[in-house]
Motif scaffolding. Structure first.
Motif, short mmCIF file in Angstrom:
data_model
loop_
_atom_site.label_atom_id
_atom_site.label_comp_id
_atom_site.label_asym_id
_atom_site.label_seq_id
_atom_site.Cartn_x
_atom_site.Cartn_y
_atom_site.Cartn_z
N TRP A 64 75.94 56.73 9.51
CA TRP A 64 75.81 56.19 10.82
C TRP A 64 77.02 55.69 11.32
O TRP A 64 77.48 55.91 12.17
CB TRP A 64 74.65 55.60 11.08
CG TRP A 64 74.36 55.03 12.60
CD1 TRP A 64 74.52 53.97 13.19
CD2 TRP A 64 73.74 55.84 13.61
NE1 TRP A 64 74.18 54.04 14.53
CE2 TRP A 64 73.82 55.24 14.69
CE3 TRP A 64 73.17 57.12 13.69
CZ2 TRP A 64 73.02 55.79 15.91
CZ3 TRP A 64 72.53 57.57 14.81
CH2 TRP A 64 72.37 56.67 16.21
N SER A 65 77.60 54.44 10.41
CA SER A 65 78.41 53.96 10.86
C SER A 65 79.90 54.66 10.75
O SER A 65 81.08 54.03 11.57
CB SER A 65 78.82 52.60 9.91
OG SER A 65 77.63 51.67 9.86
N ALA A 66 79.95 55.54 10.14
CA ALA A 66 81.19 56.23 9.94
C ALA A 66 81.31 57.39 11.15
O ALA A 66 82.46 57.79 11.55
CB ALA A 66 81.07 57.46 8.84
N PHE A 67 80.50 57.21 12.29
CA PHE A 67 80.69 58.05 13.42
C PHE A 67 80.73 57.24 14.71
O PHE A 67 80.14 55.99 14.67
CB PHE A 67 79.75 59.00 13.77
CG PHE A 67 79.52 60.22 12.71
CD1 PHE A 67 80.23 61.43 12.75
CD2 PHE A 67 78.83 60.00 11.45
CE1 PHE A 67 80.02 62.51 11.71
CE2 PHE A 67 78.86 60.90 10.44
CZ PHE A 67 79.40 62.21 10.75
N ASP A 68 81.24 57.76 15.70
CA ASP A 68 81.36 57.07 17.08
C ASP A 68 80.01 57.29 17.87
O ASP A 68 79.73 58.19 18.41
CB ASP A 68 82.45 57.40 17.87
CG ASP A 68 82.43 56.77 19.23
OD1 ASP A 68 81.51 55.96 19.58
OD2 ASP A 68 83.16 57.23 20.12
N THR A 69 79.15 56.15 17.80
CA THR A 69 77.95 56.26 18.54
C THR A 69 77.78 55.46 19.61
O THR A 69 76.61 55.11 19.99
CB THR A 69 76.81 55.82 17.53
OG1 THR A 69 76.98 54.50 17.00
CG2 THR A 69 76.90 56.86 16.32
N SER A 70 78.67 55.20 20.21
CA SER A 70 78.84 54.60 21.65
C SER A 70 78.15 55.28 22.72
O SER A 70 77.71 54.57 23.64
CB SER A 70 80.20 54.39 22.18
OG SER A 70 80.92 55.80 22.24
N ASP A 71 77.54 56.56 22.46
CA ASP A 71 76.76 57.30 23.43
C ASP A 71 75.31 57.07 23.00
O ASP A 71 74.65 57.88 23.78
CB ASP A 71 77.21 58.59 23.63
CG ASP A 71 76.99 59.44 22.18
OD1 ASP A 71 77.06 58.86 21.35
OD2 ASP A 71 76.97 60.76 22.19
N TYR A 72 75.15 56.29 22.03
CA TYR A 72 73.60 56.37 21.66
C TYR A 72 72.58 56.00 22.90
O TYR A 72 71.50 56.80 22.93
CB TYR A 72 73.60 54.89 20.61
CG TYR A 72 72.09 54.79 20.38
CD1 TYR A 72 71.27 55.51 19.52
CD2 TYR A 72 71.36 53.59 20.78
CE1 TYR A 72 69.96 55.20 19.12
CE2 TYR A 72 70.11 53.24 20.43
CZ TYR A 72 69.55 54.07 19.62
OH TYR A 72 68.10 53.86 19.32
N GLU A 73 72.82 55.05 23.55
CA GLU A 73 71.91 54.71 24.73
C GLU A 73 71.67 56.01 25.72
O GLU A 73 70.74 56.49 26.06
CB GLU A 73 72.30 53.57 25.59
CG GLU A 73 72.09 52.23 24.66
CD GLU A 73 70.91 51.95 24.50
OE1 GLU A 73 69.79 52.34 24.96
OE2 GLU A 73 70.94 51.17 23.58
N ALA A 74 72.94 56.60 25.91
CA ALA A 74 72.66 57.84 26.87
C ALA A 74 71.84 58.95 26.22
O ALA A 74 71.06 59.78 26.86
CB ALA A 74 74.12 58.47 27.40
N VAL A 75 72.15 59.20 24.76
CA VAL A 75 71.69 60.31 24.34
C VAL A 75 69.89 60.05 24.13
O VAL A 75 69.16 60.82 24.22
CB VAL A 75 72.25 60.41 22.79
CG1 VAL A 75 71.35 61.55 21.96
CG2 VAL A 75 73.68 60.94 22.79
N VAL A 76 69.53 58.97 23.61
CA VAL A 76 68.20 58.71 23.31
C VAL A 76 67.36 58.21 24.53
O VAL A 76 66.24 58.18 24.60
CB VAL A 76 67.74 57.49 22.28
CG1 VAL A 76 68.70 58.23 21.02
CG2 VAL A 76 68.44 56.15 22.51
N GLY A 77 67.97 57.84 25.58
CA GLY A 77 67.43 56.98 26.59
C GLY A 77 66.66 57.93 27.72
O GLY A 77 66.20 57.77 28.77
N ASN A 78 67.21 59.26 27.59
CA ASN A 78 66.69 60.27 28.84
C ASN A 78 65.32 60.70 28.34
O ASN A 78 65.24 62.17 28.07
CB ASN A 78 67.70 61.46 28.75
CG ASN A 78 67.79 62.23 30.16
OD1 ASN A 78 66.95 62.01 30.86
ND2 ASN A 78 68.39 63.39 30.04
#
Length: 410
Positions: A64-78
């Motif tokens: 998980w840490s190897a990727f840019d997951t800055s869009d996490y909230e947008a992906v799981v929040g919808n």
């Protein structure tokens, strides 16, 4: 190969608890490995997964840490506010999350990170399948067809494929439990070996740090060890096994249980979870009459968040094979009554299956959890026991294996 198809066709968060497991991975990664403390704050995405042992999350955290997951909230929040969960008979929405781009897969950011974790989880499930095959070979080494039949009840079980390609700590404890069973059966066959005892001890310690149902393996391996000591009179070998199990658990797994004692005044943390999320009020009679059908169906194939049936005929066939196998077990025991390994392995695997079911009944009497996937850590026992019964009736493996493979792909 079939598992890759299941990864592609199943959206990320449409398997039970996958979204909360991803949230746990994200929390642990953002907090440098620190685990969340259970509380009544139900606004946290990881929810009751805060009560889970941490090994799976630590295992996949580097991915998980190897990727840019800055869009996490947008992906799981919808979230889909109209989603129907737990009621496959009702018409309506099935997806828990609304996806911007489900197909072709969105291979960037959080979505790509989840795909990478799901691929690693598929590797764990593949090792489970290998472990079932090897375990069955130990039970009946001269009959490859028996091993293939037993393996089919794992590898071509649509529910196992569905869960085995999702983000879930079930898959790590299932892999470890299957490997432990394989080595335990080898111990029953060959007697104590120091290297195997050490390997068993390490894997058991890891299993208890992967999920609480890994604790069942402590009892089963201990009973197997007692039988081997009785048969071989090798008390020293039993002592090595027992001391190793205790020693490696103290080194590898005890810290999490000590943490629970410190935080919640209990070893397992389940009391705190129930206190925060509410204790269920039910009886054994209600579990059998109201939830047994759903439990059986979700062992063989109930998709989404308990919301999508597979074909009704599939459940009837698998129920029929299960009943037929129970009858066939009598024939198996009579047929192989002079082979001690066949009888002892039946007893040990039977104990594993029964204790696993008892633990599940105890758990579901306190919180909702009548799902077939929760006994997947013992799928090696159930698969081999079913194969024993069908083999006892001399049913050719190919008559079952090929249709199961085709249906799992469909």
């Amino acid at each position: 190969m079939i598992g890759l198809v299941y990864i592609y066709i199943t959206p990320h968060f449409e398997t039970p608890d996958s979204i909360t497991h991803v949230a746990m991975i994200n929390h642990v990664s953002e907090n440098n490995g620190a685990l969340p403390v259970q509380s009544k704050d139900h606004g946290q995405d990881y929810g009751q997964q805060a009560s889970q042992p941490p090994l799976y999350y630590y295992r996949v955290m580097p991915i998980w840490s190897a990727f840019d997951t800055s869009d996490y909230e947008a992906v799981v929040g919808n979230r889909n506010l109209l989603a129907i969960s737990g009621h496959p008979q009702r018409l309506g929405n099935r997806n828990l999350v609304i996806y911007d781009q489900p197909y072709p897969p969105n291979l960037i950011g959080t979505s790509l990170a989840v795909y990478a974790i799901r691929f690693v989880t598929l590797v764990m499930s593949s090792i489970t399948v290998y472990g079932v095959y090897q375990s069955a070979r130990v039970v009946m080494p001269e009959r490859v067809g028996f091993a293939i039949l037993a393996t089919s009840f794992t590898a071509f079980n649509p529910q196992f494929l569905f869960i085995g390609t999702s983000v879930s700590n079930d898959n790590l404890v299932t892999m470890l439990a299957t490997l432990i069973t394989w080595q335990m059966l080898m111990m029953l066959c060959d007697g104590f070996q120091t290297r195997r005892s050490l390997l068993l001890a390490v894997m058991i310690a890891l299993a208890t740090l992967a999920k609480l149902n890994g604790l069942v393996l402590v009892l089963v391996v201990a009973l197997a060890g007692l039988w081997v000591a009785y048969r071989t009179r090798d008390i020293q070998g039993l002592i090595v096994l027992g001391v190793s199990m205790l020693g490696f658990w103290l080194v590898i797994g005890s810290w999490w249980y000590i943490r629970n004692l410190t935080l919640y005044d209990e070893l397992f943390g389940t009391g705190a979870m129930i206190a925060n999320y509410g204790k269920r009020r039910t009886t054994l009679e209600l579990l059998i009459t109201e939830e047994w059908t759903g439990f059986r169906q979700s062992y063989w194939g109930l998709f989404g968040w308990f919301s999508i049936f597979t074909h009704e005929l599939h459940y009837k066939i698998m129920d029929g094979l299960s009943v037929l196998s129970c009858v066939g077990l009598i024939a198996y025991l009579i047929r192989f009554r002079k082979r001690s390994m066949a009888i002892v392995s039946f007893c040990i695997l039977g104990i594993m299956a029964v204790v696993g079911m008892v633990m599940l009944v105890w758990w579901t009497s306190q919180t909702t959890g009548s799902q077939g996937r929760l006994i997947f850590p013992y799928i090696v026992a159930f698969s081999i026991l079913i194969a024993m019964g069908l083999h006892g009736l001399r049913i050719p493996a190919i008559l079952i294996t090929i249709p199961m493979m085709i249906f799992s792909m469909i």
